[in-house]
Design a protein around this motif. Structure first.
Motif, PDB file in Angstrom:
ATOM      1  N   VAL A  80     -11.421  -0.231   8.611  1.00 52.77           N
ATOM      2  CA  VAL A  80     -10.373   0.404   7.822  1.00 52.77           C
ATOM      3  C   VAL A  80     -10.808   1.808   7.416  1.00 52.77           C
ATOM      4  O   VAL A  80     -12.001   2.082   7.256  1.00 52.77           O
ATOM      5  CB  VAL A  80     -10.069  -0.440   6.556  1.00 52.77           C
ATOM      6  CG1 VAL A  80     -11.225  -0.403   5.554  1.00 52.77           C
ATOM      7  CG2 VAL A  80      -8.774  -0.001   5.892  1.00 52.77           C
ATOM      8  N   GLU A  81      -9.834   2.694   7.287  1.00 47.54           N
ATOM      9  CA  GLU A  81     -10.085   4.035   6.783  1.00 47.54           C
ATOM     10  C   GLU A  81      -9.922   4.027   5.263  1.00 47.54           C
ATOM     11  O   GLU A  81      -8.965   3.452   4.737  1.00 47.54           O
ATOM     12  CB  GLU A  81      -9.109   5.033   7.405  1.00 47.54           C
ATOM     13  CG  GLU A  81      -9.271   5.179   8.914  1.00 47.54           C
ATOM     14  CD  GLU A  81      -8.194   6.054   9.527  1.00 47.54           C
ATOM     15  OE1 GLU A  81      -7.337   6.568   8.780  1.00 47.54           O
ATOM     16  OE2 GLU A  81      -8.201   6.208  10.761  1.00 47.54           O
ATOM     17  N   THR A  82     -10.852   4.665   4.552  1.00 50.06           N
ATOM     18  CA  THR A  82     -10.809   4.697   3.095  1.00 50.06           C
ATOM     19  C   THR A  82     -10.873   6.136   2.596  1.00 50.06           C
ATOM     20  O   THR A  82     -11.452   7.003   3.252  1.00 50.06           O
ATOM     21  CB  THR A  82     -11.992   3.925   2.489  1.00 50.06           C
ATOM     22  OG1 THR A  82     -13.219   4.594   2.817  1.00 50.06           O
ATOM     23  CG2 THR A  82     -12.042   2.504   3.021  1.00 50.06           C
ATOM     24  N   ARG A  83     -10.289   6.329   1.419  1.00 44.96           N
ATOM     25  CA  ARG A  83     -10.395   7.647   0.773  1.00 44.96           C
ATOM     26  C   ARG A  83     -10.457   7.445  -0.724  1.00 44.96           C
ATOM     27  O   ARG A  83      -9.531   6.877  -1.317  1.00 44.96           O
ATOM     28  CB  ARG A  83      -9.213   8.549   1.135  1.00 44.96           C
ATOM     29  CG  ARG A  83      -9.366   9.987   0.604  1.00 44.96           C
ATOM     30  CD  ARG A  83      -8.400  10.931   1.303  1.00 44.96           C
ATOM     31  NE  ARG A  83      -7.041  10.757   0.869  1.00 44.96           N
ATOM     32  CZ  ARG A  83      -6.439  11.527  -0.045  1.00 44.96           C
ATOM     33  NH1 ARG A  83      -7.093  12.532  -0.590  1.00 44.96           N
ATOM     34  NH2 ARG A  83      -5.195  11.319  -0.384  1.00 44.96           N
ATOM     35  N   HIS A 129     -13.265   8.156   5.085  1.00 47.61           N
ATOM     36  CA  HIS A 129     -14.405   7.522   5.734  1.00 47.61           C
ATOM     37  C   HIS A 129     -13.988   6.168   6.290  1.00 47.61           C
ATOM     38  O   HIS A 129     -13.063   5.538   5.775  1.00 47.61           O
ATOM     39  CB  HIS A 129     -15.564   7.352   4.755  1.00 47.61           C
ATOM     40  CG  HIS A 129     -16.142   8.639   4.261  1.00 47.61           C
ATOM     41  ND1 HIS A 129     -16.976   9.415   5.023  1.00 47.61           N
ATOM     42  CD2 HIS A 129     -15.981   9.293   3.081  1.00 47.61           C
ATOM     43  CE1 HIS A 129     -17.329  10.492   4.329  1.00 47.61           C
ATOM     44  NE2 HIS A 129     -16.727  10.444   3.151  1.00 47.61           N
ATOM     45  N   THR A 130     -14.695   5.717   7.309  1.00 42.26           N
ATOM     46  CA  THR A 130     -14.377   4.455   7.962  1.00 42.26           C
ATOM     47  C   THR A 130     -15.432   3.403   7.628  1.00 42.26           C
ATOM     48  O   THR A 130     -16.630   3.637   7.800  1.00 42.26           O
ATOM     49  CB  THR A 130     -14.305   4.633   9.488  1.00 42.26           C
ATOM     50  OG1 THR A 130     -13.291   5.586   9.794  1.00 42.26           O
ATOM     51  CG2 THR A 130     -13.964   3.311  10.165  1.00 42.26           C
ATOM     52  N   PHE A 168     -20.867   2.285   8.172  1.00 40.98           N
ATOM     53  CA  PHE A 168     -20.216   3.404   7.486  1.00 40.98           C
ATOM     54  C   PHE A 168     -20.133   4.574   8.458  1.00 40.98           C
ATOM     55  O   PHE A 168     -21.171   5.080   8.913  1.00 40.98           O
ATOM     56  CB  PHE A 168     -21.013   3.805   6.249  1.00 40.98           C
ATOM     57  CG  PHE A 168     -20.505   5.041   5.549  1.00 40.98           C
ATOM     58  CD1 PHE A 168     -19.363   4.997   4.767  1.00 40.98           C
ATOM     59  CD2 PHE A 168     -21.164   6.255   5.682  1.00 40.98           C
ATOM     60  CE1 PHE A 168     -18.892   6.135   4.133  1.00 40.98           C
ATOM     61  CE2 PHE A 168     -20.706   7.397   5.050  1.00 40.98           C
ATOM     62  CZ  PHE A 168     -19.559   7.327   4.274  1.00 40.98           C
ATOM     63  N   ASP A 169     -18.917   4.960   8.806  1.00 39.78           N
ATOM     64  CA  ASP A 169     -18.692   6.044   9.767  1.00 39.78           C
ATOM     65  C   ASP A 169     -19.517   5.842  11.040  1.00 39.78           C
ATOM     66  O   ASP A 169     -20.134   6.774  11.578  1.00 39.78           O
ATOM     67  CB  ASP A 169     -19.019   7.405   9.135  1.00 39.78           C
ATOM     68  CG  ASP A 169     -17.980   7.825   8.100  1.00 39.78           C
ATOM     69  OD1 ASP A 169     -16.877   7.229   8.081  1.00 39.78           O
ATOM     70  OD2 ASP A 169     -18.262   8.735   7.310  1.00 39.78           O
ATOM     71  N   GLY A 170     -19.555   4.598  11.494  1.00 40.03           N
ATOM     72  CA  GLY A 170     -20.208   4.287  12.762  1.00 40.03           C
ATOM     73  C   GLY A 170     -21.680   3.983  12.692  1.00 40.03           C
ATOM     74  O   GLY A 170     -22.297   3.680  13.720  1.00 40.03           O
ATOM     75  N   PHE A 207      -6.600   2.704   1.166  1.00 42.66           N
ATOM     76  CA  PHE A 207      -7.001   2.063   2.411  1.00 42.66           C
ATOM     77  C   PHE A 207      -5.887   2.250   3.433  1.00 42.66           C
ATOM     78  O   PHE A 207      -4.700   2.135   3.098  1.00 42.66           O
ATOM     79  CB  PHE A 207      -7.255   0.569   2.200  1.00 42.66           C
ATOM     80  CG  PHE A 207      -8.372   0.261   1.239  1.00 42.66           C
ATOM     81  CD1 PHE A 207      -9.660   0.050   1.693  1.00 42.66           C
ATOM     82  CD2 PHE A 207      -8.134   0.188  -0.129  1.00 42.66           C
ATOM     83  CE1 PHE A 207     -10.698  -0.235   0.818  1.00 42.66           C
ATOM     84  CE2 PHE A 207      -9.150  -0.101  -1.020  1.00 42.66           C
ATOM     85  CZ  PHE A 207     -10.445  -0.316  -0.552  1.00 42.66           C
ATOM     86  N   ASP A 208      -6.259   2.508   4.682  1.00 42.96           N
ATOM     87  CA  ASP A 208      -5.236   2.741   5.709  1.00 42.96           C
ATOM     88  C   ASP A 208      -5.780   2.359   7.082  1.00 42.96           C
ATOM     89  O   ASP A 208      -6.990   2.295   7.298  1.00 42.96           O
ATOM     90  CB  ASP A 208      -4.811   4.214   5.696  1.00 42.96           C
ATOM     91  CG  ASP A 208      -3.481   4.443   6.425  1.00 42.96           C
ATOM     92  OD1 ASP A 208      -2.802   3.451   6.756  1.00 42.96           O
ATOM     93  OD2 ASP A 208      -3.137   5.613   6.653  1.00 42.96           O
ATOM     94  N   ASN A 209      -4.821   2.112   7.990  1.00 44.28           N
ATOM     95  CA  ASN A 209      -5.125   1.860   9.410  1.00 44.28           C
ATOM     96  C   ASN A 209      -6.170   0.765   9.577  1.00 44.28           C
ATOM     97  O   ASN A 209      -7.246   0.963  10.167  1.00 44.28           O
ATOM     98  CB  ASN A 209      -5.580   3.150  10.098  1.00 44.28           C
ATOM     99  CG  ASN A 209      -4.464   4.187  10.142  1.00 44.28           C
ATOM    100  OD1 ASN A 209      -3.300   3.844  10.343  1.00 44.28           O
ATOM    101  ND2 ASN A 209      -4.807   5.443   9.938  1.00 44.28           N
ATOM    102  N   LEU A 210      -5.830  -0.411   9.048  1.00 44.62           N
ATOM    103  CA  LEU A 210      -6.693  -1.579   9.169  1.00 44.62           C
ATOM    104  C   LEU A 210      -6.514  -2.226  10.542  1.00 44.62           C
ATOM    105  O   LEU A 210      -5.384  -2.413  11.011  1.00 44.62           O
ATOM    106  CB  LEU A 210      -6.356  -2.595   8.081  1.00 44.62           C
ATOM    107  CG  LEU A 210      -6.992  -3.982   8.231  1.00 44.62           C
ATOM    108  CD1 LEU A 210      -8.497  -3.913   7.993  1.00 44.62           C
ATOM    109  CD2 LEU A 210      -6.333  -4.979   7.282  1.00 44.62           C
TER     110      LEU A 210
END
Length: 467
Positions: free
Chosen positions: A98-101, A165-166, A180-182, A215-218
């Motif tokens: 998931v993308e987080t901010r 961040h992912t 975290f971010d890959g 949270f987005d794009n799960l």
């Protein structure tokens, strides 16, 4: 025309399938970093949060969970109490991304993914989290108790905490990992739960400071493990219970962290022995004075006093001319509240009538100071309004090594409780509630017009709480 539309649809489907395969291949390559090589299979869910009913909605006077503006928006103003929101699809072995901010300014927090969460929505499940100040953690909560199976560790490249961040969470068999971010940042094993639902969780660890995260794009994939990779297995960590409905914060069995610091004194056991029993939650900072910028420096020509890092020796050096009770101190740059601070000290000057030690909750105008002396005395004072107020009067103890000697000093500042230790022995304790936060400090003073020279090394600052 119909044939053209049909061919266009085939092209679009083929493009999406190819993209999905490419994404899965990249994800599988990333997942080889762990102690177990994990492979993703079917894409079970792709959620963009465009539907207002896509995830759990909740609201009270301190919190809300809602889908809005194409993201899952979470907010909680109550500190040290976790807020979570989950879906209803039960899964077993999955990888979630998931993308987080982070939107809130305070960085001392926790947020991330839940897996195998209880369908009863009672907070049970696994928590795979990061923090705004660059920590990672894996915990499991069952029957009102939280166990940290991968301790809070400061290992994220979090130079820009407010960007997107992912987070990738691995929950396969008894193996759990956080990316975290890959980059792999935490892994652990546990067998408490084998299935459950997905969720998101947020926690603030600072009173009066809310946490707000989007949270987005799960995406959720089925996954399996193919056994060991070339990495060592994850460490096992003893559990730490917390009270129901709360989060213990960035803590857990931090004795492991302290052991790795090779401290001469068992700090954890030492501060737990007395009432109130103090619990070390995590290491906030360790300063070894190997670089000049490790601590603030100062110089006073009038008293020929020097406060500076001696990077060649790896110590902080305080030397003064003949003084009559004039105190010199210097601080770090981080504000703390409830802490245990320890340092190795060595008196270099032969004169005995002096005072040196540590401070907590110190700013330009106030602070608590804990001192020992070359002739074996100790005291605790509060500074404010340009004067010192004695909280524990000077008294003598055989625990203090006198003269040109080394002493391990430890101070406790938790709530209104203050305590001073030397070489593992409790010297003094008292209560005072006037000061609540500030910097850590090191200090020295000569009395009866005597100089003093003393060094400090291996200053360790630890977050703490009382039972």
């Amino acid at each position: 025309m119909k044939k053209s539309v049909f061919l266009l649809c085939i092209f679009l489907v083929a493009t999406l399938v190819a993209q999905a395969q490419e994404d899965a291949a990249a994800l599988n390559a990333m997942l080889q970093q762990g102690s177990r090589a994990v492979t993703v299979g079917e894409l079970l869910l792709e959620e963009t949060f465009d539907n207002p009913n896509a995830w759990e909605n909740y609201e009270d006077e301190n919190s809300y969970l809602r889908v809005q503006n194409g993201v899952y928006h979470t907010y909680r103003s109550e500190y040290n109490n976790t807020l979570w929101g989950q879906n209803s699809a039960v899964h077993t072995d999955v990888v979630m991304q998931v993308e987080t901010r982070q939107l809130s300014p305070e960085l001392n927090n926790a947020y991330g993914i839940m897996c195998r969460a209880s369908p009863e929505n009672n907070s049970d499940g696994y928590y795979l989290r990061i923090s705004g100040d660059g920590y990672s953690n894996i915990a499991v909560r069952a029957n009102g108790e939280t166990q940290h199976i991968a301790e809070w560790t400061p290992n994220l490249n979090m130079d820009q905490p407010y960007l997107t961040h992912t987070i990738t969470a691995v929950c396969v068999d008894d193996y759990f990992a956080v990316y975290f971010d890959g980059e792999l940042v935490a892994e652990a094993t546990d067998e408490t739960f084998s299935s459950g639902v997905a969720g998101f969780a947020i926690t603030s660890f600072v009173e009066g400071q809310p946490i707000e995260v989007e949270f987005d794009n799960l995406r959720i994939w089925s996954a399996s493990t193919s056994g060991s990779s070339n990495q060592p297995p994850p460490a096992t960590v003893a559990p730490l219970p917390t009270t129901e409905g709360s989060d213990s914060g960035k803590g857990g069995n931090t004795e492991l962290d302290l052991t790795s610091l090779a401290l001469p004194i068992d700090i954890v056991s030492m501060v737990e022995r007395f009432t109130p029993s103090i619990t070390i939650e995590r290491v906030l900072d360790r300063v070894t004075f190997d670089a000049a910028e490790d601590w603030r420096a100062a110089e006073d020509a009038e008293t020929t006093s020097i406060l500076q890092v001696d990077a060649e020796q790896g110590v902080y050096y305080i030397s003064t001319g003949p003084l009559n009770g004039l105190n010199f101190w210097t601080t770090n740059t981080t504000t703390h509240r409830d802490v245990v601070i320890t340092a190795e000290t060595e008196q270099l000057s032969p004169e005995l009538n002096n005072g040196y030690g540590l401070g907590c909750r110190v700013d330009e105008d106030s602070g608590y100071f804990f001192r020992i002396s070359g002739d074996g005395y100790y005291s605790i004072t509060r500074y404010g309004n340009d004067s010192f107020t004695s909280l524990v009067d000077w008294a003598q103890s055989d625990a203090i090594h006198q003269g040109q000697a080394q002493n391990e000093i430890t101070i406790v500042c938790v709530g209104d409780y203050l305590a001073l230790y030397a070489n593992g022995q409790l010297l003094a304790e008292t209560n005072d509630s006037l000061l609540t936060e500030g910097n850590a400090a090191i200090l020295a003073a000569g009395y009866d017009n005597t100089p003093i020279s003393v060094t400090f090394d291996n200053v360790v600052i630890m977050a703490a709480s009382s039972k």
